[in-house]
Design an enzyme around this catalytic site. Structure first.
Site, mmCIF file in Angstrom:
data_model
loop_
_atom_site.group_PDB
_atom_site.id
_atom_site.type_symbol
_atom_site.label_atom_id
_atom_site.label_comp_id
_atom_site.label_asym_id
_atom_site.label_seq_id
_atom_site.Cartn_x
_atom_site.Cartn_y
_atom_site.Cartn_z
ATOM 1 N N GLY A 70 0.819 -1.222 0.000
ATOM 2 C CA GLY A 70 0.000 0.000 0.000
ATOM 3 C C GLY A 70 0.847 1.263 0.000
ATOM 4 C CG ASP B 184 -0.921 -5.677 0.088
ATOM 5 O OD1 ASP B 184 -0.403 -4.654 0.589
ATOM 6 O OD2 ASP B 184 -2.076 -5.684 -0.402
ATOM 7 C CG ASP C 74 -8.159 -13.239 2.903
ATOM 8 O OD1 ASP C 74 -8.051 -12.408 3.830
ATOM 9 O OD2 ASP C 74 -9.258 -13.726 2.545
ATOM 10 C CB SER D 51 -5.879 6.633 12.079
ATOM 11 O OG SER D 51 -6.447 7.814 11.579
ATOM 12 C CE1 TYR E 279 -8.980 3.370 8.916
ATOM 13 C CE2 TYR E 279 -9.300 5.688 9.426
ATOM 14 C CZ TYR E 279 -8.463 4.637 9.117
ATOM 15 O OH TYR E 279 -7.116 4.850 9.026
ATOM 16 C CE LYS F 138 -6.488 2.237 11.287
ATOM 17 N NZ LYS F 138 -5.570 1.229 10.745
ATOM 18 C CG ASN G 200 -4.619 14.493 7.247
ATOM 19 O OD1 ASN G 200 -4.697 14.321 8.460
ATOM 20 N ND2 ASN G 200 -5.677 14.764 6.522
ATOM 21 C CG LEU H 68 -7.138 18.449 0.010
ATOM 22 C CD1 LEU H 68 -8.388 19.025 -0.631
ATOM 23 C CD2 LEU H 68 -6.710 19.317 1.207
ATOM 24 N NE ARG I 99 -8.945 16.916 8.841
ATOM 25 C CZ ARG I 99 -9.933 17.724 9.239
ATOM 26 N NH1 ARG I 99 -9.678 18.867 9.835
ATOM 27 N NH2 ARG I 99 -11.184 17.387 9.033
ATOM 28 C CG ASP J 64 -14.474 16.460 7.191
ATOM 29 O OD1 ASP J 64 -13.923 15.381 7.494
ATOM 30 O OD2 ASP J 64 -14.424 16.946 6.051
HETATM 31 N N1 UFG Z 1 -11.382 17.921 1.671
HETATM 32 C C1 UFG Z 1 -12.032 18.727 0.766
HETATM 33 N N2 UFG Z 1 -12.349 18.197 -0.465
HETATM 34 C C2 UFG Z 1 -12.042 16.907 -0.811
HETATM 35 C C3 UFG Z 1 -11.364 16.092 0.122
HETATM 36 C C4 UFG Z 1 -11.052 16.637 1.353
HETATM 37 O O1 UFG Z 1 -12.333 19.885 1.051
HETATM 38 O O2 UFG Z 1 -12.376 16.493 -1.936
HETATM 39 C C5 UFG Z 1 -10.980 18.484 2.981
HETATM 40 C C6 UFG Z 1 -11.577 17.759 4.160
HETATM 41 O O3 UFG Z 1 -12.788 18.358 4.548
HETATM 42 C C7 UFG Z 1 -10.479 17.920 5.215
HETATM 43 C C8 UFG Z 1 -9.201 17.986 4.412
HETATM 44 O O4 UFG Z 1 -9.593 18.314 3.083
HETATM 45 O O5 UFG Z 1 -10.590 19.126 5.881
HETATM 46 C C9 UFG Z 1 -8.442 16.689 4.409
HETATM 47 O O6 UFG Z 1 -9.334 15.660 4.030
HETATM 48 P P1 UFG Z 1 -8.849 14.174 3.745
HETATM 49 O O7 UFG Z 1 -10.052 13.396 3.328
HETATM 50 O O8 UFG Z 1 -7.692 14.192 2.830
HETATM 51 O O9 UFG Z 1 -8.309 13.721 5.159
HETATM 52 P P2 UFG Z 1 -9.054 13.581 6.569
HETATM 53 O O10 UFG Z 1 -8.401 14.537 7.507
HETATM 54 O O11 UFG Z 1 -10.510 13.706 6.450
HETATM 55 O O12 UFG Z 1 -8.761 12.078 6.934
HETATM 56 C C10 UFG Z 1 -7.481 11.507 6.710
HETATM 57 C C11 UFG Z 1 -7.642 10.029 6.402
HETATM 58 C C12 UFG Z 1 -8.147 9.313 7.605
HETATM 59 C C13 UFG Z 1 -7.287 9.616 8.781
HETATM 60 C C14 UFG Z 1 -7.167 11.106 9.006
HETATM 61 C C15 UFG Z 1 -6.222 11.414 10.120
HETATM 62 O O13 UFG Z 1 -8.529 9.836 5.309
HETATM 63 O O14 UFG Z 1 -8.102 7.929 7.354
HETATM 64 O O15 UFG Z 1 -6.682 11.715 7.825
HETATM 65 O O16 UFG Z 1 -6.152 12.792 10.340
HETATM 66 F F1 UFG Z 1 -7.808 9.070 9.878
#
Ligand code: UFG
Length: 343
Positions: free
Chosen positions: A11, A32, A59, A125, A149, A153, A179, A200, A231, A299
């Site tokens: 991964g 994996d 698996d 996480s 999820y 954890k 992140n 993001l 973040r 969020d």
């Molecule tokens: N965001 C957007 N548009 C998008 C995707 C994300 O605005 O298309 C924003 C989200 O609202 C957030 C930020 O960008 O504020 C980061 O979003 P991510 O989805 O990239 O990351 P997250 O912080 O939501 O979550 C990630 C992982 C989780 C982990 C977490 C730990 O997906 O598995 O970080 O902080 F648990």
């Protein structure tokens, strides 16, 4: 020479961790199921390091498949990065998530005990903290995840804590990472999401290469300086180094008492969605179109890590800037517009 088993080693986090271990002359076995990763990762790892690496398509929810790996290799420690990780999907398919993530961990622990292997680094996480009350978030903060999820954890951490209390031979480090961003400096390893990206960074770079029309920014009235959520982003190479430091810490551990340590890995700094977007626009050299849309369910406004414990216990510090993280993500995307597939 004994090997480190990296479960989920093909991964995004796993592949970078395997490269770091090999570069430190550590023997590595990858396990994996390749359901969310690609076989091409194995040849990329071998090309980068100039070393061959043994890998199992396994698996790990099947006890016999885990046993086979331990039977055929001398393993001294395990890094468990295997598990489903989509926040949204976990709420739609909770049973699928609980079964998969917990069964993998229970099988690994059962077989480790059978083969006298008592060192495990677990990929946890920052999501375990839910909506943190105090920033930066310390490891002692309450664990209150807002999604399935995250609860997988927390449950796994609880299992590890119970085991550590029951038998003094166990040593665990649970890495609660924030992140991850970026890619390997060769641009031959990176994040390759299945289908529409949830996160993001891959969303932004897929808009930049024209695969997606526009970014949606989830909410612009958060109580943050620019209204978008904040973040803590860290480079995948720093995250991989953190895994190696954690494994070495466990292998070197001399004390008599078993222990479970939870350790944050992040940059210790918060960046808003608009700040990340701007850093990407600079790395890419063009504007990325976006719309503001509704907030995403669950969020949190702001989350960034206290990384004092990682510095103290693991002697680990993040080394990359946000600009480098965005540049490396972009270079990977440019070199592999369709990810590992269709190459
Ligand atoms: N965001 C957007 N548009 C998008 C995707 C994300 O605005 O298309 C924003 C989200 O609202 C957030 C930020 O960008 O504020 C980061 O979003 P991510 O989805 O990239 O990351 P997250 O912080 O939501 O979550 C990630 C992982 C989780 C982990 C977490 C730990 O997906 O598995 O970080 O902080 F648990």
């Amino acid at each position: 020479m004994t090997a480190i088993l990296v479960a989920g080693g093909a991964g995004y986090v796993g592949s970078h961790t395997v490269v770091k271990l090999l570069e430190k002359n550590q023997k590595v076995i990858i396990a994996d199921d390749f359901s969310h990763s690609n076989l091409a990762v194995i040849s990329a790892i071998q090309a980068i390091t100039g070393q061959s690496v043994k890998s199992y398509r396994a698996d790990l929810t099947q006890l016999e498949e885990v046993k086979k790996i331990f039977d055929e290799n001398e393993i001294s420690g395990v890094i468990n990065l295997a598990g489903y990780k989509s926040v949204g999907e976990s709420s739609q398919m909770p049973l699928h998530y609980y079964r998969n993530n917990l069964e993998i961990m229970l099988n690994l622990l059962t077989v480790m005990e059978e083969y006298d292997v008592y060192r495990l680094v677990f990929s946890s996480s920052a999501t375990v903290y839910g909506n943190p009350k105090e920033l930066p978030v310390k490891e002692s903060a309450q664990r209150k995840p807002t999604n399935t999820y995250g609860r997988t954890k927390v449950m796994i951490e609880q299992i590890l804590q119970d085991l550590a209390e029951s038998d003094s031979r166990w040593r665990f480090i649970s890495l609660r990472f924030f992140n991850p961003l970026g890619a390997h400096k060769s641009s031959n390893l990176g994040e390759d999401p299945n289908g529409l990206p949830n996160n993001l960074a891959p969303y932004i770079t897929q808009v930049a290469i024209g695969k997606l029309p526009k970014l949606q920014i989830y909410g612009h009235d958060f109580p943050t300086p620019d209204g978008t959520s904040v973040r803590d982003y860290l480079h995948i190479d720093d995250l991989a180094a953190g895994h190696v430091a954690a494994m070495n810490n466990l292998l070197d551990s001399q004390d008599e008492t078993s222990r479970f340590e939870a350790i944050n890995l992040g940059s210790g700094k918060g960046y808003s969605v608009l700040e990340i977007l701007q850093a990407f626009e600079e790395a890419i050299g063009k504007k990325i179109p976006f719309d503001y849309t509704e907030k995403r369910l669950g969020d949190t406004a702001e989350s960034f890590a206290s990384i004092e414990k990682a510095k103290r216990v693991l002697d680990w510090v993040p080394t990359y800037t946000i600009e480098e993280m965005c540049q490396d993500t972009w270079h990977w995307q440019l070199k592999h517009p369709n990810g590992y597939d269709n190459e």
